[in-house]
Design an enzyme around this catalytic site. Structure first.
Site, PDB file in Angstrom:
ATOM      1  CB  SER A  90      -0.853  -0.009   1.107  1.00 42.64           C
ATOM      2  OG  SER A  90      -2.069   0.803   0.730  1.00 42.64           O
ATOM      3  CG  ASP A 275      -4.789  -1.914   0.561  1.00 45.93           C
ATOM      4  OD1 ASP A 275      -3.411  -2.356   0.585  1.00 45.93           O
ATOM      5  OD2 ASP A 275      -5.093  -0.933   0.968  1.00 45.93           O
TER       6      ASP A 275
END
Length: 459
Positions: A90, A275
């Site tokens: 991320s 993610d």
């Protein structure tokens, strides 16, 4: 009923629409560009993992790197010079990828060229717009057309992994989550080899976008499999191990299912990535998966590094958030949106704790396996190593692990940093506070200081 019909219409419209993130990876080339292996400059190896958390995580990770720059290593060097490996998810992937492309000197521009820029300028946020609702049903409010201007054109400027391969170190693993198989997907050569795809030609911005693709807010990044276009081999760790009921049994089953489907044209052509924090917000699961797949005493370390290295420092950088709001102050609330967000944060945070707790014994076993392997090398190989490194001893290897987080600072500073949102746009004063916090935490960390002193003494 009208609301239900409206939602059904939106869903049908979404189903009929084209994919928002068509795959950009290419089939494996006849002669695929690989990273040129380079021996360690010294017997010291520094590895890092960067957590997720938007620009907050990117800035804090950058501060830690600058803190390592201030810690001495061998004469004329510092611990930032010794960084050979980074795994990230991320927001931490912004820092990792930029460092991988530009090196320690290029990193000095990261604050002004990336952290102070507005990563939200072209993004969609409103759910009052029917077009946005259609996009939400189709996979996510935002896709490459919004996010690309910032990552592709502004941050990474069209760079591919071939550009990153020009720097032998650090090796950077940018991790996303494979939502179909519930596995981490690290962007490295072996993962793309398993798809019969070419990593060198793949844009770095796409890997970072996948690593940061928060579900619903961003559409998944899509990769295409090309079965039959290369010769695929089952990884050593999956050969004849299906019925082994050890601690990694369930992980091997999931990995085995993925690799079997990679070989089967009927299993579908596409992987959907979101993610990386959903799998593990510290980026450590990718290392565990790699050790299971490779099934060697040293992997994912290169064999030559494992044979010659004397010490490794692994720094886990965590910019995760603290408790959610002040919900305990009144009976009412939280809102449905807040509780949904809190539920996701709870799952991520609890997974992070377990990930780090599992990582520590894995490192101890890794160190033990390396000693056993080095001491079982042939006499000829040992003699060659001693000719290269006169004081080389097979058992002379030590791994150190430390975790750096907001909790290493004063309670007041920890609370202030936890209050900074996980956005892609932050004011300069918050960016600078995060950088300073990372630098301070790295400089004050006892394990980092002991490691630096041991390298200087040649221990």
């Amino acid at each position: 009923m009208r609301v239900l019909l409206f939602c059904i219409c939106l869903a049908l419209t979404a189903c009929a629409s084209a994919p928002m993130n068509p795959p950009r990876n290419k089939p494996a080339a006849t002669q695929t560009l690989q990273r040129e292996p380079k021996p360690l400059d010294a017997d010291t190896y520094v590895a890092l993992s960067f957590s997720g958390g938007g620009l907050r995580a990117a800035a804090f990770s950058y501060g830690v790197l600058e803190g390592l720059r201030g810690q001495a290593s061998a004469p004329g060097r510092n611990l930032l010079d010794e960084v050979s490996f980074i795994t990230s998810v991320s927001g931490g992937s912004l820092t990792a990828a930029y460092f991988g492309l530009h090196g320690a000197e290029g990193l000095r521009d990261f604050r002004d060229k990336v952290l102070l820029r507005d990563g939200e300028a072209g993004l969609r946020f409103s759910l009052l717009n029917p077009n946005n609702l259609r996009r939400l049903f189709a996979g996510g409010l935002n896709d490459r057309s919004d996010f690309n201007d910032w990552l592709e054109n502004d941050v990474f400027k069209g760079a591919t992994f071939a550009d990153m391969f020009k720097r032998p170190r650090p090796v950077v693993w940018i991790s996303a989550s494979n939502v179909q198989y519930r596995l981490a997907f690290p962007f490295h050569e072996r993962a793309f080899d398993a798809l019969c795809s070419d990593l060198a030609s793949y844009p770095v911005s796409e890997a970072v976008a996948a690593s940061m693709a928060v579900p619903l807010f961003f559409a998944p990044v899509v990769l295409e499999r090309f079965p039959g276009q290369c010769e695929l081999k089952t990884p050593p760790g999956l050969i004849g191990r299906r019925d082994d009921r050890d601690d990694q049994h369930r992980l091997r089953l999931a990995l085995g299912r993925l690799f079997r489907d990679n070989l089967d044209p009927k299993a579908g052509r596409f992987l959907k990535l979101v993610d990386g924090g959903l799998t593990d917000n510290l980026g450590l699961v990718a290392i565990l998966q790699s050790r299971v797949l490779l099934n060697t005493p040293y992997g994912p370390l290169p064999e030559n590094d494992a044979a010659t290295m004397r010490r490794m420092l692994f720094v886990v950088v965590d910019a995760g958030q603290g408790p959610s709001a002040d919900w305990a102050r009144e009976v009412a609330g939280p809102s449905g949106v807040d509780i949904a967000s809190g539920a996701v944060d709870t799952a991520i945070e609890s997974t992070m704790r377990m990930s780090y707790a599992s990582f520590l014994p894995m490192v101890r076993n890794w160190e033990r396996d390396l000693v056993t392997w080095r001491c079982s090398l042939s006499d000829e190989r040992k003699a060659a190593l001693r000719a290269l490194i006169p004081d080389w001893r097979c058992e002379d290897i030590k791994f150190s692990v430390t975790q750096i987080s907001f909790a290493d600072l004063s309670e007041a500073e920890e609370q202030a940093l936890n209050g900074i949102p996980t956005r892609l746009k932050l004011p300069p004063e918050q960016i600078d506070r995060l950088i300073a916090a990372g630098r301070e935490a790295a400089a004050a960390d006892a394990t980092v200081k002991r490691f630096s002193a041991a390298v200087q003494r040649g221990e």
